[in-house]
Design an enzyme around this catalytic site. Structure first.
Site, mmCIF file in Angstrom:
data_model
loop_
_atom_site.group_PDB
_atom_site.id
_atom_site.type_symbol
_atom_site.label_atom_id
_atom_site.label_comp_id
_atom_site.label_asym_id
_atom_site.label_seq_id
_atom_site.Cartn_x
_atom_site.Cartn_y
_atom_site.Cartn_z
ATOM 1 N N ARG A 233 0.968 -1.821 0.117
ATOM 2 C CA ARG A 233 0.006 -0.063 -0.166
ATOM 3 C C ARG A 233 0.864 1.003 0.296
ATOM 4 N NH1 ARG A 233 -3.668 -2.390 -1.783
ATOM 5 N NH2 ARG A 233 -5.767 -3.058 -0.464
ATOM 6 N N GLU A 262 -3.254 7.864 -4.140
ATOM 7 C CA GLU A 262 -3.139 7.358 -5.641
ATOM 8 C C GLU A 262 -4.767 8.354 -6.003
ATOM 9 O OE1 GLU A 262 -4.051 3.032 -6.341
ATOM 10 O OE2 GLU A 262 -1.327 3.207 -5.309
ATOM 11 N N HIS A 280 -0.227 1.052 -10.000
ATOM 12 C CA HIS A 280 -0.881 0.084 -9.482
ATOM 13 C C HIS A 280 -1.391 -1.051 -10.453
ATOM 14 C CE1 HIS A 280 -3.022 -0.128 -5.329
ATOM 15 N NE2 HIS A 280 -2.943 -1.105 -5.895
#
Length: 321
Positions: A233, A262, A280
């Protein structure tokens, strides 16, 4: 038949376990998916929600869905986007999709190990931009991966899958967890592992304890030619501190697939040297994303049938007055 809110369009076949059981799906017409406000508005009329990690399933959503809402199934391993306290308060089951994306994410993590260590993005960018003058002996010098010491922070399914890949490169694998795993290479002291590792890869969930786990102090413990990889993360790494460490040569390189805010990425990190920064894509294969959706759908189906879902997330105990 129940009504299930699906916050985003999912891969074809991903929701088959629900449609085959006759449940009604409430899906967005647009590719963008439902906004948070739209999810809150729709929540009172559904029995379950299939969400993605980018959806904020907070107290507003869960309160709006009560008392009809029975389950939230996150199409992800992580579930830090779901307010577990609010879910417990309203009796809503929360599920995730562990075990489905382990190998695919481990592939991506090891790709970042190789790409960052060998400076492939930097080299390819110069070639594509017409700035490569031709071969020379001192161009794009990286560091070897074979025979290096790999430090795995967090040794769950994905961390162990990365370790298996490292074996093929003759790497010595160290790993850190809070409790002794009883396996070869365990280090209880994270600081010591960082200091001893040539390459560090992060595989921990996002919690209050792991937020900025890798900060300026810990970056300073790493070797000057070390490589940092993060596929867990984004907030596990302090991006500002990492950018500084790359700029001043505290560490050699970094490969990140996840970011603190993000889809925004820290501008200094974007400009930092020796970085590989995919958007990602850790679980981004057709087969894996489809299986993730199917697991989430099966979790919802079990909850609606009054059964215990296979991937039930433990909820905090309700507070009693």
């Amino acid at each position: 038949m129940a009504r299930v809110l699906v916050t985003r369009r999912l891969p074809p076949g991903g929701l088959d376990p629900l449609t085959e059981s006759g449940h009604e799906l409430v899906e967005p017409e647009a590719e963008r998916g439902f906004t948070h406000d739209e999810i809150v508005e729709l929540a009172p009329g559904v029995d379950a929600i299939v969400s993605l990690l980018t959806d904020r399933i907070d107290a507003a959503v869960l309160s709006a869905g009560a008392p009809r809402l029975r389950a939230v199934a996150n199409v992800a391993v992580g579930y830090d986007n779901v307010d577990l306290d609010a879910a417990a308060e309203h009796g809503v089951m929360v599920c995730n999709t562990p075990g489905v994306l382990d190998e695919t994410t481990a592939d991506l993590a090891f790709l970042l190990v190789l790409a960052a260590a060998r400076r492939t993005w930097e080299a390819e960018s110069e070639l594509r931009g017409g700035r490569w003058p031709g071969w020379d002996i001192d161009q794009y010098l990286g560091r070897d991966v074979h025979g290096a010491v790999l430090g795995v922070v967090g040794f769950g399914r994905i961390g162990q899958a990365v370790a298996r890949r490292a074996a093929g490169f003759g790497m010595e694998v160290l790993h850190h967890t809070r409790r002794d795993t009883g396996m070869v290479g365990w280090r209880g002291d994270l600081d010591a592992l960082l200091a001893d590792s040539d390459i560090v890869t992060l595989h921990v969930p996002l919690t209050d304890e792991t937020r900025h786990l890798i900060d300026a102090r810990r970056l300073g413990l790493m070797k000057g030619d070390a490589v940092l990889v993060n596929t867990s993360r984004g907030p596990v790494v302090d991006e500002e501190a990492l950018a500084t460490a790359l700029e001043d040569g505290t560490i050699f390189a970094a490969g990140l697939d996840v970011y603190e805010r993000e889809p925004e990425v820290h501008p200094r990190l974007l400009a930092a040297p020796r970085t590989v920064l995919p958007p990602h894509i850790g679980s981004a294969s057709v087969a894996t994303r489809t299986r993730m959706a199917q697991v989430a759908a099966r979790n919802v189906g079990a909850a609606l049938a009054g059964e215990r879902p296979e991937n039930l997330v433990p909820l905090p105990a309700k507070e009693t007055s």
